[in-house]
Design an enzyme around this catalytic site. Structure first.
Site, PDB file in Angstrom:
ATOM      1  N   ASP A  98      31.961 -19.157  74.529  1.00  0.00           N
ATOM      2  CA  ASP A  98      32.770 -18.457  75.528  1.00  0.00           C
ATOM      3  C   ASP A  98      32.765 -19.314  76.792  1.00  0.00           C
ATOM      4  O   ASP A  98      31.760 -19.379  77.507  1.00  0.00           O
ATOM      5  CB  ASP A  98      32.136 -17.081  75.778  1.00  0.00           C
ATOM      6  CG  ASP A  98      33.095 -16.099  76.433  1.00  0.00           C
ATOM      7  OD1 ASP A  98      33.974 -16.564  77.182  1.00  0.00           O
ATOM      8  OD2 ASP A  98      32.951 -14.899  76.200  1.00  0.00           O
ATOM      9  N   ASP A 197      37.723 -17.784  78.759  1.00  0.00           N
ATOM     10  CA  ASP A 197      37.694 -16.626  79.637  1.00  0.00           C
ATOM     11  C   ASP A 197      38.804 -16.709  80.700  1.00  0.00           C
ATOM     12  O   ASP A 197      38.977 -17.759  81.335  1.00  0.00           O
ATOM     13  CB  ASP A 197      36.323 -16.579  80.335  1.00  0.00           C
ATOM     14  CG  ASP A 197      36.077 -15.297  81.094  1.00  0.00           C
ATOM     15  OD1 ASP A 197      35.981 -14.243  80.448  1.00  0.00           O
ATOM     16  OD2 ASP A 197      35.966 -15.347  82.341  1.00  0.00           O
ATOM     17  N   GLU A 239      41.982 -15.954  76.610  1.00  0.00           N
ATOM     18  CA  GLU A 239      42.020 -14.583  77.126  1.00  0.00           C
ATOM     19  C   GLU A 239      43.150 -14.524  78.141  1.00  0.00           C
ATOM     20  O   GLU A 239      43.061 -15.118  79.217  1.00  0.00           O
ATOM     21  CB  GLU A 239      40.692 -14.178  77.778  1.00  0.00           C
ATOM     22  CG  GLU A 239      40.672 -12.672  78.023  1.00  0.00           C
ATOM     23  CD  GLU A 239      39.684 -12.206  79.087  1.00  0.00           C
ATOM     24  OE1 GLU A 239      39.383 -11.005  79.113  1.00  0.00           O
ATOM     25  OE2 GLU A 239      39.249 -13.019  79.909  1.00  0.00           O
ATOM     26  N   HIS A 313      33.422  -6.532  74.808  1.00  0.00           N
ATOM     27  CA  HIS A 313      32.355  -6.156  75.739  1.00  0.00           C
ATOM     28  C   HIS A 313      32.894  -5.603  77.060  1.00  0.00           C
ATOM     29  O   HIS A 313      32.123  -5.197  77.914  1.00  0.00           O
ATOM     30  CB  HIS A 313      31.484  -7.383  76.007  1.00  0.00           C
ATOM     31  CG  HIS A 313      32.255  -8.458  76.711  1.00  0.00           C
ATOM     32  ND1 HIS A 313      33.304  -9.126  76.118  1.00  0.00           N
ATOM     33  CD2 HIS A 313      32.175  -8.944  77.965  1.00  0.00           C
ATOM     34  CE1 HIS A 313      33.818  -9.974  76.987  1.00  0.00           C
ATOM     35  NE2 HIS A 313      33.154  -9.886  78.118  1.00  0.00           N
ATOM     36  N   ASP A 314      34.205  -5.642  77.255  1.00  0.00           N
ATOM     37  CA  ASP A 314      34.816  -5.105  78.478  1.00  0.00           C
ATOM     38  C   ASP A 314      35.472  -3.744  78.243  1.00  0.00           C
ATOM     39  O   ASP A 314      36.034  -3.168  79.178  1.00  0.00           O
ATOM     40  CB  ASP A 314      35.910  -6.050  78.992  1.00  0.00           C
ATOM     41  CG  ASP A 314      35.372  -7.385  79.470  1.00  0.00           C
ATOM     42  OD1 ASP A 314      34.203  -7.445  79.891  1.00  0.00           O
ATOM     43  OD2 ASP A 314      36.137  -8.371  79.414  1.00  0.00           O
TER      44      ASP A 314
END
Ligand code: ISL
Ligand code: CA
Length: 539
Positions: A98, A197, A239, A313-314
């Site tokens: 990531d 990200d 992302e 995870h968000d």
């Protein structure tokens, strides 16, 4: 089109802090992941998106990196990381790093040197003079101004997230070169690619208040391809929070030489009041979900590639969000899994989704870890918003929901850590019934539905390539077909807790996968039980 490995793959996201503790400190770590690789192999996934494991002061749980070429000591050592990569590669599982390079941590040596006035490193970030006060009214995604004042320098610096996450100045070629070096460092270690990200933000032009969709963005990504990715069989997942089916090819058209696939978020906004904030709750309208997901299936040009996901995870846990954890946890989890995994794109499973893990309700600020939720709580309290309303929003949408430790077994601390330590974040008390050991023992568990869906994708090019067609049905029935080389499959789901009758002018030839123990033949008169979902071959 020639098949790329990632087009037929299923990815699994690991949030390392919450996956498996191996050294009894209550914090998940790299050796814990290595120890659980056989579990992931059993599930059948091809690649792991590893949320950040780099050195970080953890203001945003690793999304604030202070050294991109060092491992966070809590997670282990570089040797542990190399062992994980090797062990995973030996099992045919790729590790996807990531890469958080829109910003660094304020503890990164570059930023510290910048603050100390080193002109070389000052140009790594975005500093502006205070002569005219705040440079402009841009806000940070975590609340408040995007400009932080440094009194000693009489300057502001720019941060789109926390003030401890200063944005890098991508207009500076030296910054870009640093990023290419970091990427090459990890590729040399044998990783299979990167999840990038908030990559759509790197082209920002703050003085013109341009953040996403900037004219600078795609040239940077093309430079990344030339400098790092060309000739390498690696995956890059951008992302891209505001991507649409029409802009997706700008990132993923192979001729443009940028990224492999995008992560779109349009379906994630369907339970928010439009154009407000994630905390402004609205009930999901299933017909809107059908519209949005179908648009991504039919309007995406052949040059583009999308990913498929319900959780990360968000986001809150999908079972709590759009399933029915109280009355139909298994049926509704399987419904969601089948609906998504029968679509075109690369599926991403978020750790614990395959077990039916749920949100965890909290009611005390001390129980919050996530900076976004804490900031929201603090701001709303200052505005005198009723606490019940704040907690409802946090318990429905807060990011901590997905970050509770993985539920491995019914043993103490869910097998996440050993008995005598407190896990870094409380474990959901439902671990005594919802856990991996229980799922593995039950051949009808959610786990095995995911396992079968993953296997089907490898065996059936129809799932990878088939044309998608949404059927016109009642609002809470989600039904579509996939067709490929003369074969057609029907996917039909009752997206509700009530029985629904339905008539489809088809006869099924073969039942492929279901969430109730049924086979299907004549489809003219159907009574679908709560969340009943089936996939059949029509011809
Ligand atoms: O989490 C969000 C909403 O609740 C998103 O707006 C999120 O901030 C956005 O998708 C960007 O996410 C990524 O970058 C952030 C980090 O906090 C997230 O965890 C990460 O996934 C900053 O690095
Ligand atoms: Ca540990």
């Amino acid at each position: 089109m020639t098949l790329k490995w990632w087009q037929q793959s299923v990815f699994y996201q690991i949030y390392p802090r919450s996956f498996q503790d191996s050294n009894h400190d209550g914090i998940g770590d790299l050796n814990g992941i290595t120890a659980r690789l056989p579990y992931l192999k059993e599930l059948g996934i091809d690649a792991i998106w590893l949320s950040p494991v780099f050195a970080s002061p953890n203001v945003d749980n690793g999304y604030d990196v202070s050294d991109y070429c060092a491992i966070m000591p809590e997670f282990g050592t570089m040797e542990d990381m190399e062992e994980l990569i090797t062990a995973a590669n030996n099992m045919g599982i790729k590790i996807i790093m990531d890469l958080v390079v829109n910003h660094t941590s304020s503890e990164h040596p570059w930023f510290k040197k910048a603050l100390a006035g080193d002109p070389h490193y000052k140009d790594y970030y975005i500093f502006r003079s205070d002569k005219k006060g705040l440079p402009n009214d841009l806000n940070s995604f975590f609340g408040g101004s995007a400009w932080e004042y440094v009194p000693e320098r009489k300057e502001y610096y720019f941060h789109l997230f926390a003030k401890e996450q200063p944005d890098l100045n991508w207009e500076n070629p030296a910054v870009r070169k640093e990023v290419w070096q970091i990427m090459n460092f990890w590729l040399q270690k044998g990783v299979g690619g990167f999840r990038l990200d908030v990559i759509e933000l790197i082209g920002k032009i703050p003085d013109q208040k341009i953040i996403g969709d900037s004219p600078l963005l795609h040239p940077y990504l093309q430079e990344m391809y030339r400098e790092v990715l060309a000739e390498k069989d690696v995956v890059t997942i951008g992302e891209t929070g505001s991507v649409t089916p029409l802009t997706a090819p700008l990132y993923t058209d192979p001729n443009r030489k940028e990224l492999s696939m995008v992560f779109q978020f349009q379906h994630m906004a369907l339970d928010e009041v439009p154009q407000t904030s994630k905390w402004n709750l609205k009930k999901l309208d299933v017909s809107e979900l059908k519209t949005v997901l179908s648009r991504w299936q039919t309007q995406l040009p052949a040059t583009a590639w999308n990913s498929l996901f319900w959780s990360n995870h968000d986001q809150p846990r999908i079972l709590s969000r759009w399933g029915n954890p109280d009355c139909y946890p298994v049926e509704s989890s399987k419904m969601l899994a089948i609906l998504l995994h029968m679509m075109k794109g690369t599926p991403f499973i978020y750790q614990g989704e395959e077990l039916g893990m749920t949100n965890q309700e909290v009611s005390d600020i001390k129980q919050l870890d996530d900076i976004e939720s804490i900031n929201y709580y603090t701001k709303e309290r200052a505005n005198n918003t009723k606490t019940a309303k704040i907690w409802q929003a946090i318990n429905t949408k807060g990011r901590d929901n997905a970050r509770t430790p993985m539920q491995w077994s019914a043993a103490q601390h869910a097998g996440f850590t050993t008995a005598n330590v407190t896990p870094w974040y409380p474990i959901n008390p439902n671990y005594t019934t919802i856990n991996a050991a229980a799922c593995l023992q039950d051949k009808n568990s959610i786990f095995y539905t995911y396992q079968k869906l993953i296997r089907l994708r490898k065996e059936q090019p129809l799932i990878v390539w088939g044309d998608y067609h949404l059927l016109n049905t009642a609002e809470t029935i989600f039904a579509y077909t996939r067709s490929y080389q003369g074969e057609t499959w029907l996917i039909c789901a009752n997206f509700s807790a009530s029985e629904q009758t339905l008539s489809l002018p088809y006869t099924a030839k073969q039942t492929i996968i279901t969430n109730y123990p049924s086979t299907y033949c004549k489809l003219e008169q159907l009574t679908l039980r709560p969340y009943e979902t089936f996939v059949v071959k029509l011809h």
